[in-house]
Design a protein around this motif. Sequence first.
Motif, PDB file in Angstrom:
ATOM      1  N   LEU A  57       0.809  -1.218   0.000  1.00  0.00           N
ATOM      2  CA  LEU A  57       0.000   0.000   0.000  1.00  0.00           C
ATOM      3  C   LEU A  57       0.838   1.261   0.000  1.00  0.00           C
ATOM      4  CD1 LEU A  57      -2.860  -1.019   2.422  1.00  0.00           C
ATOM      5  CD2 LEU A  57      -2.899  -0.951  -0.065  1.00  0.00           C
ATOM      6  N   GLY A  58       2.021   1.220   0.579  1.00  0.00           N
ATOM      7  CA  GLY A  58       2.877   2.408   0.586  1.00  0.00           C
ATOM      8  C   GLY A  58       3.141   2.910  -0.819  1.00  0.00           C
ATOM      9  N   ALA A  59       3.470   2.002  -1.730  1.00  0.00           N
ATOM     10  CA  ALA A  59       3.729   2.388  -3.114  1.00  0.00           C
ATOM     11  C   ALA A  59       2.467   2.929  -3.787  1.00  0.00           C
ATOM     12  CB  ALA A  59       4.278   1.193  -3.896  1.00  0.00           C
ATOM     13  N   LEU A  60       1.328   2.319  -3.477  1.00  0.00           N
ATOM     14  CA  LEU A  60       0.061   2.797  -4.029  1.00  0.00           C
ATOM     15  C   LEU A  60      -0.213   4.231  -3.595  1.00  0.00           C
ATOM     16  CD1 LEU A  60      -2.769   2.355  -5.399  1.00  0.00           C
ATOM     17  CD2 LEU A  60      -3.531   1.678  -3.116  1.00  0.00           C
ATOM     18  N   PHE A  61      -0.054   4.505  -2.301  1.00  0.00           N
ATOM     19  CA  PHE A  61      -0.339   5.839  -1.782  1.00  0.00           C
ATOM     20  C   PHE A  61       0.627   6.876  -2.340  1.00  0.00           C
ATOM     21  CE2 PHE A  61      -2.202   3.488   2.051  1.00  0.00           C
ATOM     22  CZ  PHE A  61      -3.423   3.352   1.414  1.00  0.00           C
ATOM     23  N   GLU A  62       1.883   6.499  -2.528  1.00  0.00           N
ATOM     24  CA  GLU A  62       2.846   7.412  -3.151  1.00  0.00           C
ATOM     25  C   GLU A  62       2.426   7.740  -4.577  1.00  0.00           C
ATOM     26  OE1 GLU A  62       6.805   5.825  -2.871  1.00  0.00           O
ATOM     27  OE2 GLU A  62       6.714   5.708  -0.686  1.00  0.00           O
ATOM     28  N   GLY A  63       1.961   6.726  -5.308  1.00  0.00           N
ATOM     29  CA  GLY A  63       1.498   6.945  -6.680  1.00  0.00           C
ATOM     30  C   GLY A  63       0.283   7.848  -6.737  1.00  0.00           C
TER      31      GLY A  63
ATOM     32  N   HIS B 201      -5.160   1.580  17.755  1.00  0.00           N
ATOM     33  CA  HIS B 201      -3.923   0.963  17.296  1.00  0.00           C
ATOM     34  C   HIS B 201      -4.009   0.973  15.769  1.00  0.00           C
ATOM     35  CE1 HIS B 201      -2.927  -0.461  21.347  1.00  0.00           C
ATOM     36  NE2 HIS B 201      -4.220  -0.683  21.464  1.00  0.00           N
ATOM     37  N   VAL B 202      -3.243   1.854  15.142  1.00  0.00           N
ATOM     38  CA  VAL B 202      -3.340   2.065  13.702  1.00  0.00           C
ATOM     39  C   VAL B 202      -2.204   1.335  13.000  1.00  0.00           C
ATOM     40  CG1 VAL B 202      -3.389   3.796  11.863  1.00  0.00           C
ATOM     41  CG2 VAL B 202      -4.413   4.309  14.094  1.00  0.00           C
ATOM     42  N   PHE B 203      -2.557   0.477  12.062  1.00  0.00           N
ATOM     43  CA  PHE B 203      -1.589  -0.256  11.254  1.00  0.00           C
ATOM     44  C   PHE B 203      -1.499   0.458   9.917  1.00  0.00           C
ATOM     45  CE2 PHE B 203      -2.946  -3.044  14.478  1.00  0.00           C
ATOM     46  CZ  PHE B 203      -2.015  -4.058  14.626  1.00  0.00           C
ATOM     47  N   ALA B 204      -0.337   1.051   9.627  1.00  0.00           N
ATOM     48  CA  ALA B 204      -0.189   1.806   8.388  1.00  0.00           C
ATOM     49  C   ALA B 204       1.238   1.710   7.895  1.00  0.00           C
ATOM     50  CB  ALA B 204      -0.554   3.271   8.610  1.00  0.00           C
ATOM     51  N   GLU B 205       1.393   1.657   6.589  1.00  0.00           N
ATOM     52  CA  GLU B 205       2.725   1.599   6.019  1.00  0.00           C
ATOM     53  C   GLU B 205       3.378   2.967   6.030  1.00  0.00           C
ATOM     54  OE1 GLU B 205       3.132  -0.343   2.309  1.00  0.00           O
ATOM     55  OE2 GLU B 205       2.309  -2.198   3.062  1.00  0.00           O
ATOM     56  N   GLU B 206       4.622   2.995   6.460  1.00  0.00           N
ATOM     57  CA  GLU B 206       5.376   4.244   6.489  1.00  0.00           C
ATOM     58  C   GLU B 206       6.296   4.359   5.280  1.00  0.00           C
ATOM     59  OE1 GLU B 206       5.236   6.831   8.740  1.00  0.00           O
ATOM     60  OE2 GLU B 206       3.436   5.784   9.378  1.00  0.00           O
ATOM     61  N   ASP B 207       6.834   3.255   4.834  1.00  0.00           N
ATOM     62  CA  ASP B 207       7.646   3.251   3.630  1.00  0.00           C
ATOM     63  C   ASP B 207       7.438   1.920   2.935  1.00  0.00           C
ATOM     64  OD1 ASP B 207       9.317   1.285   4.786  1.00  0.00           O
ATOM     65  OD2 ASP B 207      10.714   2.783   5.535  1.00  0.00           O
ATOM     66  N   SER B 208       8.211   1.647   1.919  1.00  0.00           N
ATOM     67  CA  SER B 208       7.961   0.454   1.110  1.00  0.00           C
ATOM     68  C   SER B 208       8.428  -0.848   1.762  1.00  0.00           C
ATOM     69  CB  SER B 208       8.627   0.608  -0.259  1.00  0.00           C
ATOM     70  OG  SER B 208      10.025   0.752  -0.086  1.00  0.00           O
ATOM     71  N   THR B 209       9.100  -0.790   2.916  1.00  0.00           N
ATOM     72  CA  THR B 209       9.599  -2.023   3.503  1.00  0.00           C
ATOM     73  C   THR B 209       9.061  -2.333   4.891  1.00  0.00           C
ATOM     74  OG1 THR B 209      11.530  -0.866   4.381  1.00  0.00           O
ATOM     75  CG2 THR B 209      11.767  -1.903   2.223  1.00  0.00           C
TER      76      THR B 209
END
Length: 188
Positions: free
Chosen positions: A18-24, A169-177
């Motif tokens: 999802l990180g890459a999706l949100f960046e796009g 408790h929020v689960f979220a991507e911060e970067d691509s890894t």
Amino acid sequence: IHTLSLHDALPISQVPELGALFEGVQSLEQGGWNGAVVLSETAQEAAQVGTGIAQAVTGAGYDLVNVFDGLTAGRQLANLSRAAPVAAAGQSLATILGAAVPPFTYSGSATATQVLVLPASTYSSSAKAALAALTNGGSDVGIVTVRVVKPWSADAFLAALPTSTKTLHVFAEEDSTVSQIGRASCRE
């Protein structure tokens, strides 16, 4: 007992990433893109978003990104059904989506004080099943599943939370890894 903070990171892998999706999406928005991002937990949800809802959104002049990881699709043996047509003439993107896709879904105790916030995916579906099996309805834990990322509705998010919520408790991507698991206290 270890309390997770916004600075603690536990690696989890999200399929798709999802990180890459949100960046796009952010890059597209900077160029004037106006569309929706919907996350689907199941093949049925993906089919419904990809049929009638997609027709309504694109027919109204917006774009739609529907994300489904497909990891569980092979286990679903039922036929998939199309979404009922959604009226779109002269309506905002949020109104069109709201008629067919809830921006957030809640599972768990109606009096939960601890709430996990997860993007709709195989992981959120598994987390809801685990919560139901482990707690047998007697827990103070709940799960909010994020279905519509864009357009974001803070009001709908707050409405999805039980009024008893003390901690998110929020689960979220911060970067691509690495994905971040953050903890935030709610005001009373």
